[in-house]
Design an enzyme around this catalytic site. Structure first.
Site, PDB file in Angstrom:
ATOM      1  CG  ASP A 102      32.969 -13.057 -16.082  1.00  0.00           C
ATOM      2  OD1 ASP A 102      32.880 -13.385 -14.683  1.00  0.00           O
ATOM      3  OD2 ASP A 102      33.541 -13.671 -16.950  1.00  0.00           O
ATOM      4  CG  ASP A 141      31.871 -20.550 -15.294  1.00  0.00           C
ATOM      5  OD1 ASP A 141      30.777 -20.840 -14.885  1.00  0.00           O
ATOM      6  OD2 ASP A 141      32.766 -21.254 -15.790  1.00  0.00           O
ATOM      7  CG  ASP A 159      34.306 -16.078 -20.090  1.00  0.00           C
ATOM      8  OD1 ASP A 159      34.902 -17.064 -20.040  1.00  0.00           O
ATOM      9  OD2 ASP A 159      33.621 -15.748 -19.050  1.00  0.00           O
TER      10      ASP A 159
END
Length: 220
Positions: free
Chosen positions: A164, A11, A9
């Site tokens: 995240d 961000d 991923d």
């Protein structure tokens, strides 16, 4: 099967940008009279797709108004992210993967302009970039990760994903990929409940490197 790819991923995973997105969102929502806070951001925004978020939290906006809202919000984010740096240990992991010939793919809900902006500042070049805005469905649907696996010509057992957010973890796990979660924006228990088998603060965590040692394709 040997480990052959790392899927990331963007961000909150490659860099600690979640707080910057939060600031940009809260500033933008405040202009529309919404007094949001960290809890609101985590539960209503984090990990979602921008158009869906706007339709849900600002239903009064027309499509054109929503697009202008997002353009302004993302421009503010890129301004805040001018000096972003990689999470600790990421470059070491990058080198480890490169030495072993592992493919590296970006799988993100981020708009393309943001993705290109961040990757330029992080000086990272991926073998494959899959963006949810260019697919029929985004995370938490598994389609972005399934698309990455298909384009790489790999089964899920040959990949390791890094996420995240709970929605991102659900997307990767839903595609059958073992998933490590970074605790940059969410609590470990929420990420574990979503399906992450390991939660770490950053890429220096010894537990990650122990797992990589056990699955090192160079040792197979």
């Amino acid at each position: 099967m040997k480990l052959r790819a790392l899927l990331f991923d963007l961000d909150g995973t490659l860099a600690d940008t979640d707080r910057l997105h939060e600031q940009a969102w809260l500033e933008a929502l405040a202009r529309h009279g919404i007094k949001a806070d960290h809890h609101y951001y985590q539960t209503q925004i984090s990990g979602g797709l921008n158009p869906e978020i706007v339709r849900r939290v600002l239903p009064q906006l027309s499509q054109a108004e929503g697009e202008r809202f997002l353009a302004q919000k993302e421009a503010r984010f890129r301004e805040l992210a001018a000096r972003v740096t990689p999470l600790p240990g990421l470059l070491e992991l990058w080198g480890w993967a490169q030495e072993r010939g592992l493919k590296r793919a970006l799988v993100s809900n981020a708009p393309r302009e943001n993705a290109e902006h961040l990757l330029e500042r992080l000086s990272l070049r991926f073998d494959l970039v899959v963006l949810s805005e260019e697919l029929p469905l985004g995370k938490p649907d598994p389609l972005p990760y399934r698309t990455a696996l298909q384009r790489l010509g790999l089964g899920p057992e040959a990949a390791l994903a890094f996420e995240d957010s709970p929605s991102g973890v659900r997307a990767a796990v839903g595609a059958g990929i073992p998933t490590v979660a970074l605790t940059t924006g969410h609590k470990a228990r929420d990420l574990e409940q979503a399906g992450a088998f390991l939660c770490i603060p950053n890429f220096t965590d010894r537990r990650l490197w122990d797992w990589l040692k056990d699955h090192d394709p160079a040792m197979s």
